[in-house]
Write a protein that holds these residues in place. Sequence first.
Motif, PDB file in Angstrom:
ATOM      1  N   VAL A  42       0.839  -1.205   0.000  1.00 48.23           N
ATOM      2  CA  VAL A  42       0.000   0.000   0.000  1.00 48.23           C
ATOM      3  C   VAL A  42       0.873   1.252   0.000  1.00 48.23           C
ATOM      4  CG1 VAL A  42      -1.650   1.321   1.372  1.00 48.23           C
ATOM      5  CG2 VAL A  42      -1.964  -1.133   1.066  1.00 48.23           C
ATOM      6  N   ILE A  43       1.945   1.242   0.817  1.00 45.29           N
ATOM      7  CA  ILE A  43       2.816   2.418   0.890  1.00 45.29           C
ATOM      8  C   ILE A  43       3.504   2.667  -0.445  1.00 45.29           C
ATOM      9  CG2 ILE A  43       4.943   3.270   1.944  1.00 45.29           C
ATOM     10  CD1 ILE A  43       4.011   1.843   4.526  1.00 45.29           C
ATOM     11  N   VAL A  44       4.038   1.599  -1.062  1.00 44.50           N
ATOM     12  CA  VAL A  44       4.709   1.748  -2.359  1.00 44.50           C
ATOM     13  C   VAL A  44       3.742   2.292  -3.394  1.00 44.50           C
ATOM     14  CG1 VAL A  44       5.670   0.430  -4.278  1.00 44.50           C
ATOM     15  CG2 VAL A  44       6.511   0.044  -1.974  1.00 44.50           C
ATOM     16  N   TYR A  45       2.509   1.754  -3.407  1.00 44.52           N
ATOM     17  CA  TYR A  45       1.515   2.207  -4.389  1.00 44.52           C
ATOM     18  C   TYR A  45       1.191   3.683  -4.186  1.00 44.52           C
ATOM     19  CZ  TYR A  45      -2.822   2.530  -6.981  1.00 44.52           C
ATOM     20  OH  TYR A  45      -3.795   2.920  -7.854  1.00 44.52           O
ATOM     21  N   LEU A  46       0.884   4.070  -2.966  1.00 40.42           N
ATOM     22  CA  LEU A  46       0.483   5.459  -2.724  1.00 40.42           C
ATOM     23  C   LEU A  46       1.621   6.431  -3.045  1.00 40.42           C
ATOM     24  CD1 LEU A  46      -1.555   5.185   0.596  1.00 40.42           C
ATOM     25  CD2 LEU A  46      -2.402   5.473  -1.723  1.00 40.42           C
ATOM     26  N   PHE A  47       2.846   6.076  -2.645  1.00 39.04           N
ATOM     27  CA  PHE A  47       3.971   6.975  -2.921  1.00 39.04           C
ATOM     28  C   PHE A  47       4.245   7.058  -4.411  1.00 39.04           C
ATOM     29  CE2 PHE A  47       6.306   8.755   0.686  1.00 39.04           C
ATOM     30  CZ  PHE A  47       5.524   8.307   1.716  1.00 39.04           C
ATOM     31  N   SER A  48       4.157   5.933  -5.138  1.00 33.78           N
ATOM     32  CA  SER A  48       4.484   5.940  -6.561  1.00 33.78           C
ATOM     33  C   SER A  48       3.443   6.683  -7.379  1.00 33.78           C
ATOM     34  CB  SER A  48       4.587   4.515  -7.091  1.00 33.78           C
ATOM     35  OG  SER A  48       5.399   3.747  -6.258  1.00 33.78           O
ATOM     36  N   ILE A  49       2.196   6.615  -6.966  1.00 33.92           N
ATOM     37  CA  ILE A  49       1.110   7.174  -7.783  1.00 33.92           C
ATOM     38  C   ILE A  49       0.824   8.617  -7.407  1.00 33.92           C
ATOM     39  CG2 ILE A  49      -1.354   6.946  -8.293  1.00 33.92           C
ATOM     40  CD1 ILE A  49       0.170   4.802  -9.632  1.00 33.92           C
ATOM     41  N   TYR A  50       0.875   8.940  -6.125  1.00 39.69           N
ATOM     42  CA  TYR A  50       0.396  10.251  -5.693  1.00 39.69           C
ATOM     43  C   TYR A  50       1.490  11.175  -5.192  1.00 39.69           C
ATOM     44  CZ  TYR A  50      -4.269   8.292  -5.948  1.00 39.69           C
ATOM     45  OH  TYR A  50      -5.420   7.710  -6.394  1.00 39.69           O
ATOM     46  N   ILE A  51       2.420  10.674  -4.395  1.00 43.17           N
ATOM     47  CA  ILE A  51       3.255  11.580  -3.610  1.00 43.17           C
ATOM     48  C   ILE A  51       4.561  11.933  -4.325  1.00 43.17           C
ATOM     49  CG2 ILE A  51       4.490  11.823  -1.437  1.00 43.17           C
ATOM     50  CD1 ILE A  51       2.250  10.002  -0.254  1.00 43.17           C
ATOM     51  N   LEU A  52       5.359  10.921  -4.708  1.00 41.69           N
ATOM     52  CA  LEU A  52       6.663  11.226  -5.300  1.00 41.69           C
ATOM     53  C   LEU A  52       6.569  11.930  -6.654  1.00 41.69           C
ATOM     54  CD1 LEU A  52       8.692   8.070  -4.258  1.00 41.69           C
ATOM     55  CD2 LEU A  52       8.724  10.332  -3.246  1.00 41.69           C
ATOM     56  N   PRO A  53       5.631  11.543  -7.555  1.00 37.78           N
ATOM     57  CA  PRO A  53       5.555  12.266  -8.831  1.00 37.78           C
ATOM     58  C   PRO A  53       5.263  13.744  -8.668  1.00 37.78           C
ATOM     59  CG  PRO A  53       4.365  10.219  -8.978  1.00 37.78           C
ATOM     60  CD  PRO A  53       4.712  10.408  -7.539  1.00 37.78           C
ATOM     61  N   HIS A  54       4.541  14.085  -7.606  1.00 40.64           N
ATOM     62  CA  HIS A  54       4.263  15.495  -7.363  1.00 40.64           C
ATOM     63  C   HIS A  54       5.557  16.260  -7.102  1.00 40.64           C
ATOM     64  CE1 HIS A  54       2.306  19.089  -5.967  1.00 40.64           C
ATOM     65  NE2 HIS A  54       2.958  19.005  -4.823  1.00 40.64           N
ATOM     66  N   TYR A  55       6.445  15.696  -6.304  1.00 38.64           N
ATOM     67  CA  TYR A  55       7.717  16.374  -6.020  1.00 38.64           C
ATOM     68  C   TYR A  55       8.609  16.379  -7.251  1.00 38.64           C
ATOM     69  CZ  TYR A  55       6.300  16.657  -1.240  1.00 38.64           C
ATOM     70  OH  TYR A  55       5.609  16.978  -0.110  1.00 38.64           O
ATOM     71  N   LEU A  56       8.588  15.298  -8.031  1.00 42.32           N
ATOM     72  CA  LEU A  56       9.346  15.288  -9.287  1.00 42.32           C
ATOM     73  C   LEU A  56       8.890  16.430 -10.187  1.00 42.32           C
ATOM     74  CD1 LEU A  56      11.339  13.826 -11.200  1.00 42.32           C
ATOM     75  CD2 LEU A  56       9.364  12.622 -12.108  1.00 42.32           C
ATOM     76  N   GLU A  57       7.585  16.629 -10.250  1.00 42.34           N
ATOM     77  CA  GLU A  57       7.062  17.714 -11.086  1.00 42.34           C
ATOM     78  C   GLU A  57       7.547  19.069 -10.587  1.00 42.34           C
ATOM     79  OE1 GLU A  57       2.827  17.776 -12.902  1.00 42.34           O
ATOM     80  OE2 GLU A  57       2.793  19.171 -11.226  1.00 42.34           O
ATOM     81  N   ILE A  58       7.574  19.241  -9.278  1.00 44.34           N
ATOM     82  CA  ILE A  58       8.068  20.513  -8.724  1.00 44.34           C
ATOM     83  C   ILE A  58       9.519  20.737  -9.121  1.00 44.34           C
ATOM     84  CG2 ILE A  58       8.706  21.669  -6.581  1.00 44.34           C
ATOM     85  CD1 ILE A  58       6.233  20.462  -5.314  1.00 44.34           C
TER      86      ILE A  58
END
Lengths: 48, 61
Positions: free
Chosen positions: A22-38
């Motif tokens: 669950v943690i890997v899924y949530l971070f990969s889909i929602y959280i880390l891509p947002h920071y990559l975009e920033i």
Amino acid sequence: MPQLVPFYFTNQIFYGFASLSVIVYLFSIYILPHYLEIYVTRIFITKT
Amino acid sequence: AFGIRRAYPTPIVKPLWPYAVGGVITFFLFAKAANASMNTEEFINDPRNPRFKAGGVKEEH
């Protein structure tokens, strides 16, 4: 300590892996891509 | 919070499937080790041993 009693080993490893999934899924889909975009946005910002 | 805005199409299964397979293998190896450990002298007569639910009786050593 229930962690060291073999009757609970399968329960522990099952819910451990489930939580990690669950943690890997949530971070990969929602959280880390947002920071990559920033960071990418900051790289491509240019002063005129 | 955490900057959650929208879902990104990050590939999950394609790069991570070996880890899933490893997890399944590890789970079954753990179950095997746990079952072996349950039948040792230290835990065979533990009241939490699931064999008592199946009508098992106390074993003497």
